[in-house]
Scaffold this motif. Structure first.
Motif, PDB file in Angstrom:
ATOM      1  N   PRO A  21      -4.132  -3.320   8.641  1.00 36.91           N
ATOM      2  CA  PRO A  21      -3.495  -2.676   7.481  1.00 36.91           C
ATOM      3  C   PRO A  21      -2.296  -3.479   6.984  1.00 36.91           C
ATOM      4  O   PRO A  21      -1.644  -4.205   7.746  1.00 36.91           O
ATOM      5  CB  PRO A  21      -3.060  -1.323   8.040  1.00 36.91           C
ATOM      6  N   ASP A  22      -2.014  -3.334   5.676  1.00 34.86           N
ATOM      7  CA  ASP A  22      -0.852  -3.984   5.044  1.00 34.86           C
ATOM      8  C   ASP A  22      -0.771  -5.455   5.437  1.00 34.86           C
ATOM      9  O   ASP A  22       0.185  -5.923   6.060  1.00 34.86           O
ATOM     10  CB  ASP A  22       0.440  -3.254   5.429  1.00 34.86           C
ATOM     11  N   ASN A  23      -1.785  -6.199   5.052  1.00 34.00           N
ATOM     12  CA  ASN A  23      -1.950  -7.587   5.476  1.00 34.00           C
ATOM     13  C   ASN A  23      -1.498  -8.541   4.375  1.00 34.00           C
ATOM     14  O   ASN A  23      -1.738  -8.306   3.188  1.00 34.00           O
ATOM     15  CB  ASN A  23      -3.431  -7.838   5.809  1.00 34.00           C
ATOM     16  N   LEU A  24      -0.847  -9.626   4.790  1.00 32.87           N
ATOM     17  CA  LEU A  24      -0.383 -10.656   3.866  1.00 32.87           C
ATOM     18  C   LEU A  24      -0.760 -12.012   4.444  1.00 32.87           C
ATOM     19  O   LEU A  24      -0.403 -12.328   5.579  1.00 32.87           O
ATOM     20  CB  LEU A  24       1.137 -10.560   3.676  1.00 32.87           C
TER      21      LEU A  24
ATOM     22  N   PHE B 123      -1.243 -18.465   7.480  1.00 32.07           N
ATOM     23  CA  PHE B 123      -0.724 -17.506   8.447  1.00 32.07           C
ATOM     24  C   PHE B 123      -0.987 -16.101   7.937  1.00 32.07           C
ATOM     25  O   PHE B 123      -0.842 -15.827   6.743  1.00 32.07           O
ATOM     26  CB  PHE B 123       0.780 -17.710   8.662  1.00 32.07           C
ATOM     27  N   GLU B 124      -1.355 -15.238   8.846  1.00 33.21           N
ATOM     28  CA  GLU B 124      -1.595 -13.828   8.533  1.00 33.21           C
ATOM     29  C   GLU B 124      -0.429 -13.014   9.073  1.00 33.21           C
ATOM     30  O   GLU B 124      -0.103 -13.090  10.265  1.00 33.21           O
ATOM     31  CB  GLU B 124      -2.911 -13.370   9.160  1.00 33.21           C
ATOM     32  N   LEU B 125       0.204 -12.225   8.200  1.00 34.71           N
ATOM     33  CA  LEU B 125       1.407 -11.481   8.547  1.00 34.71           C
ATOM     34  C   LEU B 125       1.187  -9.992   8.272  1.00 34.71           C
ATOM     35  O   LEU B 125       0.529  -9.621   7.295  1.00 34.71           O
ATOM     36  CB  LEU B 125       2.604 -11.983   7.732  1.00 34.71           C
ATOM     37  N   TYR B 126       1.765  -9.169   9.138  1.00 29.08           N
ATOM     38  CA  TYR B 126       1.714  -7.715   8.975  1.00 29.08           C
ATOM     39  C   TYR B 126       3.006  -7.257   8.309  1.00 29.08           C
ATOM     40  O   TYR B 126       4.109  -7.516   8.805  1.00 29.08           O
ATOM     41  CB  TYR B 126       1.529  -7.041  10.334  1.00 29.08           C
ATOM     42  N   VAL B 127       2.884  -6.580   7.169  1.00 29.39           N
ATOM     43  CA  VAL B 127       4.053  -6.069   6.446  1.00 29.39           C
ATOM     44  C   VAL B 127       4.438  -4.743   7.081  1.00 29.39           C
ATOM     45  O   VAL B 127       3.899  -3.689   6.766  1.00 29.39           O
ATOM     46  CB  VAL B 127       3.738  -5.895   4.948  1.00 29.39           C
ATOM     47  N   GLU B 128       5.403  -4.804   7.998  1.00 30.03           N
ATOM     48  CA  GLU B 128       5.799  -3.616   8.757  1.00 30.03           C
ATOM     49  C   GLU B 128       6.706  -2.702   7.948  1.00 30.03           C
ATOM     50  O   GLU B 128       6.577  -1.483   7.983  1.00 30.03           O
ATOM     51  CB  GLU B 128       6.487  -4.060  10.047  1.00 30.03           C
ATOM     52  N   ASN B 129       7.621  -3.315   7.201  1.00 24.41           N
ATOM     53  CA  ASN B 129       8.568  -2.529   6.401  1.00 24.41           C
ATOM     54  C   ASN B 129       8.828  -3.280   5.103  1.00 24.41           C
ATOM     55  O   ASN B 129       8.898  -4.513   5.087  1.00 24.41           O
ATOM     56  CB  ASN B 129       9.875  -2.327   7.181  1.00 24.41           C
TER      57      ASN B 129
END
Length: 321
Positions: free
Chosen positions: A100-103, A117-123
């Motif tokens: 979820p909420d992937n960048l 790079f795959e990053l998770y948008v936590e906040n």
């Protein structure tokens, strides 16, 4: 079986200019970025893409339609986008049950994937949630990296390099204090969380020539967590990092610079006779008449002795015959 590639030759002057513009340049301009959405995308990630797109204007392009792309399984569609729109940098927002909420942020080299790079948008808190005055379009930001973990692993080193490539603009040789209006901070915590903050630099009166600097947060405020990455091979990274021969700095001989920035030069001269050096003409250094007479007498004696020696040598040669 070898596949022959068709060589496109220009037929008009305008077409020739377009092809020359696409070729590698000695001095490259700002890298353009492409922003697009995946198969599904949440409202949070969509707003995040829009805020970062506003930061990159005018060197950015945003696609409005959704794209059925699973980038880690097949990167071919993204490479086609890069070639079509001339964008070596890209950022894709997506959302799924598993991620979820992937960048995904990455860059190309010669229209082929270099790294991503795959990053998770936590906040995330957007630009509109901050009431501070925003920066002008096209302002070059000051990038600040906090935390020792940026230099611990090859993965984080490459991510730092990608962030620098993504957010910096033209190369500058000098900085004007009033020109520092925007600062972007990348802080990595001990747990590995990446905190992205954006500030407006305010110069206040301090009672002296040096102003008092204050930072006012203008957004967006993003907390990211690294999920997975695709790093380049050593040969590909070396080829992509190669500098043109014209830009290489050649070391000048006999010139050095000390720690204070002063340039020193070394000159090599031949052996000199100290007695024949021309000194400053002063009355105190002039020879007296007696010294001149002695020099003349010594010169006459040396001449007479030389002539006598020559005559003796001639007589000896005649006797030997």
């Amino acid at each position: 079986m070898s596949v022959l590639q068709r060589v496109v030759k220009p037929t008009t002057r305008k077409g020739k200019k377009v092809l020359l513009k696409k070729e590698p340049q000695i001095i490259e301009g700002p890298k353009r970025s492409l922003f697009f959405r995946g198969r599904k995308c949440t409202d949070k990630v969509r707003k995040l893409l829009k805020d970062l797109y506003d930061f990159k204007k005018p060197d950015a392009l945003m696609l409005s339609k959704k794209n059925d792309i699973t980038i880690f399984e097949d990167v071919t569609p993204v490479e086609a986008f890069s070639k079509k729109y001339e964008t070596p940098l890209f950022m894709m927002g997506s959302h799924s049950k598993k991620r979820p909420d992937n960048l995904v942020i990455g860059r190309m080299y010669n229209y082929s994937l270099l790294d991503m790079f795959e990053l998770y948008v936590e906040n995330y808190e957007g630009l509109k949630e901050f009431s501070a005055n925003k920066i002008l379009l096209g302002i070059k930001p000051c990038l600040i990296f906090n935390g020792a973990k940026w230099e611990e692993t090859d993965e984080l080193k490459q991510l730092k390099s990608l962030f620098i490539d993504f957010f910096h603009r033209e190369e500058v040789t000098s900085i004007r204090l009033q020109g520092l209006e925007h600062a972007i901070s990348f802080t990595i915590t001990e747990s590995g969380k990446i905190l992205l903050r954006s500030y407006k630099v305010l110069l206040k009166k301090s009672g002296s020539r040096t102003p008092r600097v204050e930072l006012e947060e203008i957004g967006p405020r993003i907390d990211l967590t690294l999920r997975r990455s695709k790093l380049p091979s050593e040969d590909l990274l070396k080829e992509a990092s190669k500098k043109p021969r014209e830009l290489k700095v050649h070391k000048k001989k006999n010139i050095s610079t000390d720690a204070l920035g002063t340039t020193h030069g070394r000159i090599h001269i031949g052996k000199q006779d100290i007695n024949k050096l021309q000194t400053r003409k002063m009355k105190g250094l002039k020879k007296t008449p007696e010294e001149r007479k002695k020099e003349k007498i010594a010169a006459k004696r040396s001449l007479s002795e030389n002539s006598m020696n020559n005559n003796v040598n001639k007589i000896k040669k005649m006797k030997s015959r």
